[in-house]
Motif scaffolding. Structure first.
Motif, PDB file in Angstrom:
ATOM      1  N   GLY A 110       0.825  -1.202   0.000  1.00  0.00           N
ATOM      2  CA  GLY A 110       0.000   0.000   0.000  1.00  0.00           C
ATOM      3  C   GLY A 110       0.856   1.247   0.000  1.00  0.00           C
ATOM      4  N   ASP A 111       0.342   2.305  -0.622  1.00  0.00           N
ATOM      5  CA  ASP A 111       1.149   3.516  -0.762  1.00  0.00           C
ATOM      6  C   ASP A 111       1.433   4.207   0.565  1.00  0.00           C
ATOM      7  N   GLU A 112       0.440   4.307   1.442  1.00  0.00           N
ATOM      8  CA  GLU A 112       0.636   5.020   2.697  1.00  0.00           C
ATOM      9  C   GLU A 112       1.587   4.287   3.654  1.00  0.00           C
ATOM     10  N   PRO A 113       1.442   2.974   3.867  1.00  0.00           N
ATOM     11  CA  PRO A 113       2.421   2.282   4.712  1.00  0.00           C
ATOM     12  C   PRO A 113       3.839   2.388   4.167  1.00  0.00           C
ATOM     13  N   HIS A 114       3.981   2.275   2.850  1.00  0.00           N
ATOM     14  CA  HIS A 114       5.311   2.395   2.235  1.00  0.00           C
ATOM     15  C   HIS A 114       5.887   3.775   2.509  1.00  0.00           C
ATOM     16  N   LEU A 115       5.076   4.815   2.345  1.00  0.00           N
ATOM     17  CA  LEU A 115       5.527   6.184   2.595  1.00  0.00           C
ATOM     18  C   LEU A 115       5.916   6.365   4.058  1.00  0.00           C
ATOM     19  N   MET A 116       5.077   5.904   4.980  1.00  0.00           N
ATOM     20  CA  MET A 116       5.330   6.122   6.406  1.00  0.00           C
ATOM     21  C   MET A 116       6.573   5.383   6.880  1.00  0.00           C
ATOM     22  N   ALA A 250      -2.349  14.101  -9.021  1.00  0.00           N
ATOM     23  CA  ALA A 250      -2.541  13.735  -7.618  1.00  0.00           C
ATOM     24  C   ALA A 250      -3.594  12.646  -7.507  1.00  0.00           C
ATOM     25  N   GLY A 251      -3.225  11.528  -6.896  1.00  0.00           N
ATOM     26  CA  GLY A 251      -4.159  10.450  -6.603  1.00  0.00           C
ATOM     27  C   GLY A 251      -4.387  10.392  -5.106  1.00  0.00           C
ATOM     28  N   ILE A 252      -5.052  11.427  -4.578  1.00  0.00           N
ATOM     29  CA  ILE A 252      -5.302  11.541  -3.140  1.00  0.00           C
ATOM     30  C   ILE A 252      -6.777  11.849  -2.929  1.00  0.00           C
ATOM     31  N   GLY A 253      -7.173  11.995  -1.683  1.00  0.00           N
ATOM     32  CA  GLY A 253      -8.578  12.223  -1.394  1.00  0.00           C
ATOM     33  C   GLY A 253      -9.101  13.552  -1.898  1.00  0.00           C
ATOM     34  N   ASN A 254      -8.235  14.577  -1.925  1.00  0.00           N
ATOM     35  CA  ASN A 254      -8.668  15.912  -2.331  1.00  0.00           C
ATOM     36  C   ASN A 254      -7.605  16.533  -3.229  1.00  0.00           C
ATOM     37  N   PRO A 255      -7.524  16.118  -4.502  1.00  0.00           N
ATOM     38  CA  PRO A 255      -6.494  16.645  -5.399  1.00  0.00           C
ATOM     39  C   PRO A 255      -6.536  18.154  -5.556  1.00  0.00           C
ATOM     40  N   ALA A 276      -8.331   9.045  -8.511  1.00  0.00           N
ATOM     41  CA  ALA A 276      -8.959   8.544  -7.294  1.00  0.00           C
ATOM     42  C   ALA A 276      -7.901   8.280  -6.227  1.00  0.00           C
ATOM     43  N   ASP A 277      -8.303   8.370  -4.963  1.00  0.00           N
ATOM     44  CA  ASP A 277      -7.397   8.076  -3.861  1.00  0.00           C
ATOM     45  C   ASP A 277      -6.844   6.652  -3.999  1.00  0.00           C
ATOM     46  N   HIS A 278      -5.553   6.476  -3.789  1.00  0.00           N
ATOM     47  CA  HIS A 278      -4.849   5.190  -3.896  1.00  0.00           C
ATOM     48  C   HIS A 278      -4.793   4.675  -5.348  1.00  0.00           C
ATOM     49  N   TYR A 279      -4.917   5.558  -6.291  1.00  0.00           N
ATOM     50  CA  TYR A 279      -4.905   5.165  -7.705  1.00  0.00           C
ATOM     51  C   TYR A 279      -3.602   4.435  -8.048  1.00  0.00           C
ATOM     52  N   GLN A 280      -3.729   3.337  -8.803  1.00  0.00           N
ATOM     53  CA  GLN A 280      -2.559   2.577  -9.233  1.00  0.00           C
ATOM     54  C   GLN A 280      -2.133   3.039 -10.627  1.00  0.00           C
ATOM     55  N   TYR A 281      -1.017   3.732 -10.675  1.00  0.00           N
ATOM     56  CA  TYR A 281      -0.562   4.349 -11.918  1.00  0.00           C
ATOM     57  C   TYR A 281       0.072   3.340 -12.870  1.00  0.00           C
ATOM     58  N   THR A 290       7.209  18.321 -17.674  1.00  0.00           N
ATOM     59  CA  THR A 290       7.530  18.397 -16.250  1.00  0.00           C
ATOM     60  C   THR A 290       6.279  18.084 -15.437  1.00  0.00           C
ATOM     61  N   VAL A 291       6.425  17.165 -14.483  1.00  0.00           N
ATOM     62  CA  VAL A 291       5.287  16.710 -13.677  1.00  0.00           C
ATOM     63  C   VAL A 291       5.611  16.923 -12.200  1.00  0.00           C
ATOM     64  N   ILE A 292       4.630  17.399 -11.450  1.00  0.00           N
ATOM     65  CA  ILE A 292       4.770  17.517 -10.004  1.00  0.00           C
ATOM     66  C   ILE A 292       3.606  16.795  -9.348  1.00  0.00           C
ATOM     67  N   MET A 293       3.886  16.119  -8.244  1.00  0.00           N
ATOM     68  CA  MET A 293       2.899  15.248  -7.603  1.00  0.00           C
ATOM     69  C   MET A 293       3.128  15.230  -6.098  1.00  0.00           C
ATOM     70  N   THR A 294       2.299  14.488  -5.389  1.00  0.00           N
ATOM     71  CA  THR A 294       2.493  14.305  -3.954  1.00  0.00           C
ATOM     72  C   THR A 294       3.468  13.147  -3.710  1.00  0.00           C
ATOM     73  N   GLU A 295       3.981  13.071  -2.500  1.00  0.00           N
ATOM     74  CA  GLU A 295       4.878  11.965  -2.154  1.00  0.00           C
ATOM     75  C   GLU A 295       4.134  10.637  -2.195  1.00  0.00           C
ATOM     76  N   LYS A 296       2.869  10.670  -1.876  1.00  0.00           N
ATOM     77  CA  LYS A 296       2.048   9.459  -1.917  1.00  0.00           C
ATOM     78  C   LYS A 296       1.946   8.916  -3.340  1.00  0.00           C
ATOM     79  N   ASP A 297       1.892   9.822  -4.334  1.00  0.00           N
ATOM     80  CA  ASP A 297       1.903   9.390  -5.729  1.00  0.00           C
ATOM     81  C   ASP A 297       3.275   8.847  -6.106  1.00  0.00           C
ATOM     82  N   ALA A 298       4.322   9.516  -5.633  1.00  0.00           N
ATOM     83  CA  ALA A 298       5.683   9.189  -6.057  1.00  0.00           C
ATOM     84  C   ALA A 298       6.085   7.772  -5.678  1.00  0.00           C
ATOM     85  N   VAL A 299       5.637   7.279  -4.510  1.00  0.00           N
ATOM     86  CA  VAL A 299       6.067   5.940  -4.084  1.00  0.00           C
ATOM     87  C   VAL A 299       5.540   4.857  -5.025  1.00  0.00           C
ATOM     88  N   LYS A 300       4.483   5.190  -5.781  1.00  0.00           N
ATOM     89  CA  LYS A 300       3.921   4.217  -6.728  1.00  0.00           C
ATOM     90  C   LYS A 300       4.514   4.365  -8.127  1.00  0.00           C
TER      91      LYS A 300
END
Length: 336
Positions: A110-116, A250-255, A276-281, A290-300
């Motif tokens: 999961g993205d969040e456990p991996h990030l944490m 952004a694949g988070i709850g509130n992009p 969508a939140d937890h979207y699998q890219y 050039t792309v900018i994203m959240t850290e939660k996106d980056a781990v995937k």
């Protein structure tokens, strides 16, 4: 964001067709709460560990993960031995409890456990049965404080402190699922220990007539990191000055909140794409510029991101009054 999620926050009339399902959901969740309150079902926690639950009464992401990371790092500095517990939503792993390791990918745990796990270096365990995962953290990892990422409604896990994180969407149309975004009624807010508001203006967001203390929360943008080569780091100001045509994803709850924050910091967003939140890219989801994203996106996106993909490393900022309440609770309170 799914169409029904958009409808929850825009008060669409057709949601009333879901009223019978909402009544059924309310009945089932109410019976479940009663069984725990009456003692027919038991709530347990490790005898020698405190449990903090960070969650919400609504579905979707709103900033809980940065709060969990911040609390974990704070408690470690205070001499505690914290561990983090997560359901592991979106991961493919099916043997539990499982402690996240460096070799695990976000697709597995999961993205969040991996990030944490990467951010804190602390034990992170995934387990849909929270009480079992908490016992593993206490018995096998030696943790004396367990921070549960989400899980407010997982009553099988007893807790010493409940923290609710809310953003500007609050509780949408105020209805329970699936007619609205609520897992529990608004009344539940009066039973928690603290409410954190992840908003730009705390004065406007503060809820009137709510019992627990409420605190402002801010997200501090530390730097912008290259996904393919993390050694390349820029301040947000330097990134804004260097890149003038940027696509935000952004694949988070509130992009939308993430994109607004980038624009407020001067980032020239020519396009934005919310997933969508937890979207699998996949590689096809990554724009060529050039792309900018959240850290939660980056781990995937590790391994498939091109050389011009960047993520914002952000941390939660919480007031001193919140930490004082946290310290007092861990010293004195024992919650059933």
């Amino acid at each position: 964001m799914k169409a029904i999620e958009k409808a929850w926050y825009s008060f669409r009339w057709w949601l009333f067709f879901l009223w019978p399902l909402m009544v059924l959901f309310s009945l089932i969740s109410g019976i479940r709460r009663y069984l725990f309150a009456a003692g027919f079902k038991t709530s347990t926690k490790p005898a020698h560990a405190k449990v903090i639950v960070v969650g919400n009464i609504s579905v979707g992401g709103n900033g809980k993960t940065p709060v969990v990371v911040d609390i974990a790092e704070y408690l470690q500095k205070q001499g505690w031995q914290p561990g983090i517990l997560s359901r592991g939503y979106g991961g493919s792993h099916r043997t539990f409890p499982h402690q996240v390791s460096a070799k695990d990918s976000a697709a597995v745990v999961g993205d969040e456990p991996h990030l944490m796990a990467g951010r804190t270096g602390l034990p992170v365990v995934i387990d849909p049965q929270r009480a079992r995962g908490a016992a593993f953290l206490a018995d096998q990892c030696g943790c004396d404080v367990i921070i549960c990422d989400d899980g407010l409604q997982h009553y099988a896990l007893a807790r010493d402190m409940e923290i609710v994180v809310m953003d500007e969407r609050r509780y949408g149309n105020g209805y329970l699922m699936p007619m609205g975004p609520l897992r529990e009624g608004i009344w539940r807010l009066d039973t928690v220990d603290a409410i954190l508001h992840n908003v730009s203006c705390f004065k406007e967001a503060r809820l009137l007539g709510v019992v627990p203390p409420q605190y402002p929360m801010s997200l501090t943008h530390e730097c912008v990191v290259n996904v393919a080569d993390p050694s390349k780091q820029l301040s947000l100001e330097a990134f804004s000055g260097q890149f003038h045509s940027v696509h935000g994803i952004a694949g988070i709850g509130n992009p939308g909140r993430f994109f607004r924050q980038l624009k407020d910091h001067g980032v020239s967003l020519t396009d934005t794409t919310g997933f969508a939140d937890h979207y699998q890219y996949s590689a096809a989801d990554i724009p060529p510029q050039t792309v900018i994203m959240t850290e939660k996106d980056a781990v995937k996106l590790v391994g498939i991101a091109h050389q011009d993909c960047w993520y914002v490393k952000a941390s939660a900022g919480l007031p001193a009054a919140f930490y004082r309440q946290l310290d007092n609770t861990l010293r004195t309170k024992k919650r059933k």
